[in-house]
Design a protein around this motif. Sequence first.
Motif, short mmCIF file in Angstrom:
data_model
loop_
_atom_site.label_atom_id
_atom_site.label_comp_id
_atom_site.label_asym_id
_atom_site.label_seq_id
_atom_site.Cartn_x
_atom_site.Cartn_y
_atom_site.Cartn_z
N ALA A 1 0.82 -1.21 0.00
CA ALA A 1 0.00 0.00 0.00
C ALA A 1 0.86 1.26 0.00
N GLN A 2 2.11 1.19 0.42
CA GLN A 2 2.96 2.37 0.51
C GLN A 2 3.62 2.72 -0.82
N SER B 1 2.68 6.24 -2.81
CA SER B 1 1.75 6.99 -1.98
C SER B 1 2.47 8.13 -1.29
N GLN C 1 -1.16 7.26 4.86
CA GLN C 1 -0.66 7.10 3.50
C GLN C 1 -1.85 7.33 2.56
N THR D 1 -3.24 6.72 -1.01
CA THR D 1 -3.05 5.90 -2.20
C THR D 1 -4.18 6.20 -3.18
N ASP E 1 -6.46 4.31 -3.95
CA ASP E 1 -7.67 3.70 -3.40
C ASP E 1 -8.17 4.42 -2.15
N LYS F 1 -6.89 0.06 4.64
CA LYS F 1 -7.63 1.17 4.06
C LYS F 1 -8.69 1.62 5.05
#
Length: 176
Positions: free
Chosen positions: A43-44, A47, A137, A139, A141, A149
């Motif tokens: 996920a990082q 971002s 973070q 992103t 999404d 998330k």
Amino acid sequence: MAILDSKGRLFGKLSLLDLGAAIAILIVVVGIFFFPGTSGSVAQVGSTTQDIEVDVIARGLTVLNPEDFLQEMAQEKSTKIIVRNQEYGQVEVKSVIALPRSVAVPQPDGSVKSYPDPRPELGYTADMLITLGGPAQITPDGPVLGNNKVKIGTPIEIEGSTYDFKVSTVAVRILE
């Protein structure tokens, strides 16, 4: 003296299978310690970090003295949060708003009016809207706290010095 004897040993002392196993273990150890791979979560990647605000709602929390509890929570400047059973860390408590408890009462003309709920047991329950803030973070999404998330409906657990309960996310704002 032959290099390999009839039992498959080098110089009569070391088995080829033992040597192969030792080399494989050495390669694995070197691979783990000298080439550990990428760190961080997926996920990082790509971002940025920005401050966000998350509004969470708690309904029907049973507390001996709801007014004192709401004041205590508002005075605490931070709380620990757990998102989807994974601990994130400390976030700021920006505001705590008590929500009124009411009951819909039908009227003789067919309309409905809202009145404060008269049940005495509700003197021991609290409904509240809590605004939490901290870095996340960002992103494509949406915002990510830790590796999770955060979106409307995400279950969050908040924990302080005298409380630990679950809330539901009702709003997420990315601050500029």
